[in-house]
Design an enzyme around this catalytic site. Structure first.
Site, PDB file in Angstrom:
ATOM      1  CG  ASP A 434      -1.824   1.166   1.309  1.00  0.00           C
ATOM      2  OD1 ASP A 434      -2.930   1.064   0.760  1.00  0.00           O
ATOM      3  OD2 ASP A 434      -1.434   2.202   1.902  1.00  0.00           O
ATOM      4  CB  ILE A 435       0.888   4.334  -2.079  1.00  0.00           C
ATOM      5  CG1 ILE A 435       1.112   3.524  -3.369  1.00  0.00           C
ATOM      6  CG2 ILE A 435       1.684   5.634  -2.123  1.00  0.00           C
ATOM      7  CD1 ILE A 435       0.667   4.245  -4.621  1.00  0.00           C
ATOM      8  CD  GLU A 477      -4.461   4.116  -1.141  1.00  0.00           C
ATOM      9  OE1 GLU A 477      -4.517   4.567   0.011  1.00  0.00           O
ATOM     10  OE2 GLU A 477      -5.402   4.213  -1.954  1.00  0.00           O
TER      11      GLU A 477
END
Length: 571
Positions: A434-435, A477
């Site tokens: 995950d960003i 994301e």
């Protein structure tokens, strides 16, 4: 069955040692005073025809020529029977489908027949049997003794021969049992011919020889017709199976696998014809195993006008000399027979089905019609599968990153778990990433630039994806990578390598939220979670869930820009 040059030389030497001695013994022990040559020639002709029309019983080929050789023995003794069967053996050499060299087949069969004849005649004589006897009971009983010995010794020698060549042959196999049963049937026929000849001479052949031959031909025609009907029924079944397959590879595998029930072949290939020239094997069966990485066939050039592959008609190349007409194909093993069938769709040849055999004359013209029906089924099923996969691909792809989406991931994860429990793979590792602070990126630079970063990140992740791995956009994301046959340690190393590359990567965007459009480079970090089946989970959903827990507990909550590994802390 293949044989080396050394084995061929050895069996030739054995033949030179055995054959002359047995021939000499037969001549001395069973001298012939008078022979009706016309009778012998007529019987030989009938036997040759009989050997060329074996009947099929339960998938087993049975040749019933022994009723003639038994009658010859009862009439003239071992020497005439010995010479008789040696000459008749040449019919077997050129009619039997085998990958063995002719010289090897001759020596092996000659040795087996010679020893069988010698042993059977010895037992017959030792037990008190007499040649050219006029007593019915004597001929019948000793005829059965001779035939039983002949059949049993022949089976023993076959078992020894197969064992020496690394194969098995059971004395209680279907072939052996049918051999025993046919012997029981043939002895009365031999005795009947023997006595009819004593009273009627050559006319006996009209009364028993011709009717039996006619019966065999009728049975053979019936069996051939029945075989074709079964082939048609099975072809219809294959058509239904192909229609039920929705994916391209499933259609390919089903077609080749089911084809073995129609026609006995050694290796088979589905070859794509691209742009009317390039020949590319899509899938093959080699040594009984389905594979996409074929090794036994090579196309040296693309499709040419006179390369042997006909774009419109099925062709059979029945021996090694004819196989050489396939100018641009190299077969890694000695191939004696090849069949090539064009796969035609909407009057256009889209590929070829190529079947090979190590035996001469392995395929018949009668097989072509059935296979052409099947290739039509196959072509239609391939087209339908292509269309389905195009639709499916659109529904299972992320429109932005072009990666697979959650729907695809969910389906494939269940399939991968099934492969694990089937023992096809040893483990499965999942990496979820995950960003970090991606909402801030969107708020600062805009959602369009956020999308550019997602696309660039997808490109980086694809560089770590191998053919057997899966990569999907999980949502927002978040991305998921699935690594079959990858341990937790290996998956963790991959995750750490991805984290470092992303951390140092520059993402070029155009900012237009503040002082007008301006190109800038931004940096991001990601947090990742790793989990492995069976160490951390026993189902696909549990594996995803635990990798997600590792992401948030050991990744996000531990400070972000980290790789969390399930089980390393208090997950």
């Amino acid at each position: 069955m293949m044989t080396s040059k050394t084995n061929q030389i050895r069996i030739g030497i054995v033949w030179l040692c055995i054959f002359p001695l047995i021939a000499l013994f037969a001549y001395d022990s069973f001298p012939v005073t008078e022979i009706d040559w016309l009778y012998v020639v007529l019987l030989f002709a009938i036997m040759c025809v009989t050997m060329l029309i074996p009947i099929q019983m339960g998938g087993i080929s049975i040749s019933l020529e022994r009723w003639i050789t038994f009658a010859i023995f009862l009439q003239y003794g071992m020497f005439v029977e010995f010479i008789f069967i040696q000459f008749a053996m040449f019919i077997l050499l050129f009619s039997a489908k085998s990958s063995l060299p002719l010289s090897h087949k001759f020596f092996a069969n000659s040795i087996i027949f010679s020893i069988t004849s010698l042993t059977s005649a010895f037992v017959f004589t030792l037990a008190g049997g007499k040649i050219h006897s006029a007593e019915f009971v004597h001929v019948l009983l000793y005829g059965f003794l001779y035939a039983a010995t002949y059949t049993f010794v022949n089976s023993l020698l076959m078992k020894l021969y197969f064992k020496l060549n690394g194969q098995s042959f059971s004395l209680l196999s279907k072939v052996a049992i049918w051999d025993y049963l046919s012997t029981v049937v043939m002895v009365p026929m031999s005795v009947a011919l023997y006595f009819l000849n004593a009273y009627l001479g050559n006319k006996s052949i009209l009364l028993i020889g011709i009717p039996i031959l006619t019966l065999l031909i009728t049975i053979r025609q019936y069996n051939d017709s029945n075989h074709r009907q079964k082939q048609l029924a099975y072809a219809t079944e294959i058509g239904r199976d192909l229609a039920n397959q929705l994916l391209f590879n499933e259609v390919l595998n089903t077609f080749l696998d089911k084809l073995r029930g129609i026609l006995p072949f050694d290796d088979g290939y589905v070859v794509d014809l691209r742009s009317g020239r390039a020949l590319i094997p899509l899938v093959g069966i080699e040594s009984g195993e389905m594979t996409k990485l074929v090794t036994k066939i090579t196309f040296t050039q693309g499709k040419e006008e006179n390369d042997g592959l006909n774009l419109l008609k099925t062709k059979i190349f029945s021996n090694s000399k004819e196989v050489k007409q396939l100018k641009n194909i190299i077969f890694e093993e000695q191939v004696q027979t090849v069949m090539s069938l064009p796969i035609i769709r909407d009057s256009r040849t889209e590929g070829f089905l190529i079947l090979t055999s190590k035996r001469k004359n392995a395929f018949k013209n009668e097989d072509i019609k059935i296979l052409e029906i099947l290739t039509n089924y196959f072509a239609v099923s391939l087209e339908k599968a292509r269309h389905f996969e195009q639709v499916l691909n659109k529904s299972e792809r992320c429109g932005l990153t072009k990666l697979h989406n959650y729907r695809y991931l969910d389906r494939k994860m269940e399939e991968t778990a099934a492969r694990f429990y089937a023992g096809k793979i040893e483990c499965v590792s999942v990496v979820i990433l995950d960003i970090d602070f991606f909402k801030k990126v969107n708020d600062t630079y805009g959602h369009e630039n956020g999308n550019i970063i997602l696309i660039r990140l997808a490109d980086i992740l694809q560089s770590y994806q191998k053919e057997q791995d899966m990569l999907a956009r999980y949502g927002g994301e978040e991305f998921v990578m699935v690594f079959p046959n990858c341990s937790k340690e290996e998956a963790t190393e991959i995750a750490e390598a991805i984290r470092k590359e992303v951390e140092h990567a520059l993402f070029s965007i155009t900012s237009d939220l503040e002082q007008g459009p301006a190109p800038i480079d931004v940096q991001i970090t990601i947090s990742l979670g790793v989990a492995t089946m069976p160490d951390d989970a026993l189902s696909a959903r549990e594996l995803i869930r635990n990798a997600d827990r590792a992401l948030y507990i050991d990744g996000k909550q531990a400070g972000r820009n980290r790789v969390g590994v399930f089980g390393s802390s208090s997950d």
